[in-house]
Design a protein around this motif. Sequence first.
Motif, PDB file in Angstrom:
ATOM      1  N   SER A   6       0.950  14.503  -7.664  1.00 18.54           N
ATOM      2  CA  SER A   6       1.791  13.336  -7.460  1.00 18.54           C
ATOM      3  C   SER A   6       3.226  13.651  -7.856  1.00 18.54           C
ATOM      4  N   LEU A   7       4.145  12.813  -7.396  1.00 19.28           N
ATOM      5  CA  LEU A   7       5.556  12.994  -7.694  1.00 19.28           C
ATOM      6  C   LEU A   7       5.849  12.466  -9.092  1.00 19.28           C
ATOM      7  N   LYS A   8       6.786  13.105  -9.775  1.00 18.62           N
ATOM      8  CA  LYS A   8       7.139  12.700 -11.128  1.00 18.62           C
ATOM      9  C   LYS A   8       8.257  11.671 -11.143  1.00 18.62           C
ATOM     10  N   THR A   9       9.198  11.770 -10.199  1.00 18.86           N
ATOM     11  CA  THR A   9      10.326  10.851 -10.134  1.00 18.86           C
ATOM     12  C   THR A   9      10.556  10.410  -8.697  1.00 18.86           C
ATOM     13  N   ARG A  10      11.351   9.339  -8.526  1.00 17.56           N
ATOM     14  CA  ARG A  10      11.612   8.822  -7.191  1.00 17.56           C
ATOM     15  C   ARG A  10      12.352   9.823  -6.322  1.00 17.56           C
ATOM     16  N   SER A  11      13.131  10.729  -6.929  1.00 16.65           N
ATOM     17  CA  SER A  11      13.863  11.716  -6.138  1.00 16.65           C
ATOM     18  C   SER A  11      12.929  12.612  -5.347  1.00 16.65           C
ATOM     19  N   GLY A  12      11.671  12.740  -5.827  1.00 14.30           N
ATOM     20  CA  GLY A  12      10.688  13.561  -5.131  1.00 14.30           C
ATOM     21  C   GLY A  12      10.284  12.996  -3.789  1.00 14.30           C
ATOM     22  N   LEU A  13      10.575  11.705  -3.541  1.00 17.48           N
ATOM     23  CA  LEU A  13      10.236  11.114  -2.247  1.00 17.48           C
ATOM     24  C   LEU A  13      10.931  11.825  -1.100  1.00 17.48           C
ATOM     25  N   ALA A  14      12.094  12.422  -1.384  1.00 19.78           N
ATOM     26  CA  ALA A  14      12.849  13.101  -0.331  1.00 19.78           C
ATOM     27  C   ALA A  14      12.083  14.289   0.236  1.00 19.78           C
ATOM     28  N   LYS A  15      11.191  14.874  -0.564  1.00 18.64           N
ATOM     29  CA  LYS A  15      10.448  16.054  -0.125  1.00 18.64           C
ATOM     30  C   LYS A  15       8.941  15.813  -0.047  1.00 18.64           C
ATOM     31  N   ALA A  16       8.532  14.579  -0.193  1.00 21.50           N
ATOM     32  CA  ALA A  16       7.104  14.265  -0.149  1.00 21.50           C
ATOM     33  C   ALA A  16       6.517  14.629   1.205  1.00 21.50           C
ATOM     34  N   LYS A  17       5.307  15.152   1.195  1.00 24.47           N
ATOM     35  CA  LYS A  17       4.659  15.607   2.424  1.00 24.47           C
ATOM     36  C   LYS A  17       3.772  14.544   3.069  1.00 24.47           C
ATOM     37  N   ARG A  18       3.303  13.594   2.268  1.00 18.93           N
ATOM     38  CA  ARG A  18       2.430  12.548   2.813  1.00 18.93           C
ATOM     39  C   ARG A  18       2.720  11.248   2.073  1.00 18.93           C
ATOM     40  N   ILE A  19       3.127  10.225   2.813  1.00 20.48           N
ATOM     41  CA  ILE A  19       3.536   8.957   2.221  1.00 20.48           C
ATOM     42  C   ILE A  19       2.834   7.807   2.929  1.00 20.48           C
ATOM     43  N   VAL A  20       2.356   6.851   2.147  1.00 21.31           N
ATOM     44  CA  VAL A  20       1.866   5.591   2.697  1.00 21.31           C
ATOM     45  C   VAL A  20       2.960   4.556   2.497  1.00 21.31           C
ATOM     46  N   VAL A  21       3.364   3.912   3.588  1.00 19.48           N
ATOM     47  CA  VAL A  21       4.393   2.869   3.550  1.00 19.48           C
ATOM     48  C   VAL A  21       3.751   1.557   3.973  1.00 19.48           C
ATOM     49  N   LYS A  22       3.963   0.524   3.177  1.00 19.14           N
ATOM     50  CA  LYS A  22       3.440  -0.800   3.526  1.00 19.14           C
ATOM     51  C   LYS A  22       4.593  -1.759   3.749  1.00 19.14           C
ATOM     52  N   VAL A  23       4.539  -2.519   4.832  1.00 16.07           N
ATOM     53  CA  VAL A  23       5.555  -3.527   5.097  1.00 16.07           C
ATOM     54  C   VAL A  23       4.884  -4.888   5.240  1.00 16.07           C
ATOM     55  N   GLY A  24       5.492  -5.897   4.627  1.00 17.50           N
ATOM     56  CA  GLY A  24       4.918  -7.229   4.622  1.00 17.50           C
ATOM     57  C   GLY A  24       5.377  -8.094   5.782  1.00 17.50           C
ATOM     58  N   SER A  25       4.651  -9.178   5.995  1.00 20.87           N
ATOM     59  CA  SER A  25       4.971 -10.094   7.089  1.00 20.87           C
ATOM     60  C   SER A  25       6.384 -10.648   6.961  1.00 20.87           C
ATOM     61  N   SER A  26       6.827 -10.929   5.729  1.00 14.48           N
ATOM     62  CA  SER A  26       8.146 -11.532   5.539  1.00 14.48           C
ATOM     63  C   SER A  26       9.261 -10.608   5.983  1.00 14.48           C
ATOM     64  N   SER A  27       8.997  -9.298   6.049  1.00 13.51           N
ATOM     65  CA  SER A  27      10.011  -8.332   6.473  1.00 13.51           C
ATOM     66  C   SER A  27      10.012  -8.112   7.974  1.00 13.51           C
ATOM     67  N   LEU A  28       8.995  -8.619   8.668  1.00 16.57           N
ATOM     68  CA  LEU A  28       8.881  -8.390  10.110  1.00 16.57           C
ATOM     69  C   LEU A  28       9.037  -9.661  10.921  1.00 16.57           C
ATOM     70  N   THR A  29       9.193 -10.784  10.252  1.00 17.89           N
ATOM     71  CA  THR A  29       9.236 -12.052  10.961  1.00 17.89           C
ATOM     72  C   THR A  29      10.533 -12.795  10.688  1.00 17.89           C
ATOM     73  N   SER A  30      10.857 -13.695  11.590  1.00 14.02           N
ATOM     74  CA  SER A  30      12.014 -14.566  11.424  1.00 14.02           C
ATOM     75  C   SER A  30      11.603 -15.783  10.604  1.00 14.02           C
ATOM     76  N   LEU A  31      12.579 -16.614  10.255  1.00 11.12           N
ATOM     77  CA  LEU A  31      12.269 -17.811   9.491  1.00 11.12           C
ATOM     78  C   LEU A  31      11.373 -18.762  10.263  1.00 11.12           C
ATOM     79  N   SER A  32      11.386 -18.652  11.592  1.00  5.71           N
ATOM     80  CA  SER A  32      10.519 -19.501  12.406  1.00  5.71           C
ATOM     81  C   SER A  32       9.091 -18.987  12.457  1.00  5.71           C
ATOM     82  N   GLY A  33       8.864 -17.772  11.936  1.00  4.99           N
ATOM     83  CA  GLY A  33       7.508 -17.248  11.839  1.00  4.99           C
ATOM     84  C   GLY A  33       7.127 -16.229  12.880  1.00  4.99           C
ATOM     85  N   GLY A  34       7.937 -16.042  13.929  1.00  4.29           N
ATOM     86  CA  GLY A  34       7.609 -15.065  14.959  1.00  4.29           C
ATOM     87  C   GLY A  34       8.061 -13.667  14.570  1.00  4.29           C
TER      88      GLY A  34
END
Length: 382
Positions: A6-34
Amino acid sequence: MTAKRSLKTRSGLAKAKRIVVKVGSSSLTSLSGGLSDEALFALSDVLAARHNEGTEVILVSSGAIAAGLAPLGLARRPNQLSSQQAAASVGQGLLMARYTHAFGAHGVTVSQVLLTLDDLMRRSHYANAHRAMERLLNFDVVPIVNENDTVASSEIRFGDNDRLAALVAHLVKADALVLLSDVDSLYDGPPKEGAKRIPEVRGPEDLEGVSIGRTGKAGVGTGGMVTKVEAATIAAASGIPALVTSAANAGPALAGEDVGTWFSTAGRRQPIRLLWLAHLARIQGTLTLDDGAAKAVGERRRSLLPAGIISVRGEFEAGDPVEMVDRSGAPIARGLVNYSSFELPRMLGRSTRELARELGREYERSVVHVNDLVVLNTVAPS
């Protein structure tokens, strides 16, 4: 390609070989919900660029239920499970069509992976899920994972995609987990009231007294910041560091810049069943232990025997998750019980030898075996 450490610090993300990214509904939708094409394409641009640089990216994406609201004429996310399932069934195809288009503009192929908790709890299902994910990554595909809301029941649901992402990170042995929402970091109070950003969480003590919000601004998600913190602590407890930040910060975050809140690893990788017990299991009963049993289970990590149980509460079957508490009611451990709530009362305070003589050899088993038990003071609280 498999992460070896595992990575020791956040700076290691720049060279990470395998990353899981999760994005929530609030980041993909408008205030109207679409669905917001602008937000979805902006995130896809960042992840596709990182993929094309050689990093294996697994995206856990909410948004299926939100995408299905408008076609069904629903103004808000429904509370009824069957209506959520219907919205997910309609919306999942719409969500994947947009991702296919967005990633395709960069020459990147995506796939749909729908999971239920059962897929990660049963050994054969877990192995199949692992093989499928590895093969997709070998084909240079970006897997897009979501909970299978269309068929998942209330009893077996993850409850939110944040915790699903933590288990997926464990499944694929990721270098790190990145949790994206509409809030740029974890703060020590409401950001609008002048609260300070928490740059790093090294353990539960760093979260003492912190007020954590629950819902996204569009009202289409299921947890808010609280479930991101829970997911980050689940990952950290299993040896996978996590970063919590906003979708707008996805680029700087993956570049290892000082954004968001970094959750340092707090333990070694654990079997996924123990992670589930510690953080996700729906507890069916409570066993109160005497002082000797509480010490044996909590400090010496021994199996729980019937002689050390004072009382039993709740209704459960053999194999159900139960919580073990001391005389004061303080939680000690959780585990999978070997007897039902009907059988246990007559066994309390008696030795396994005595029970075997009176009731049969099958009663020589422990009530909770050490291999099916997690001590709660060794993991971050949920």
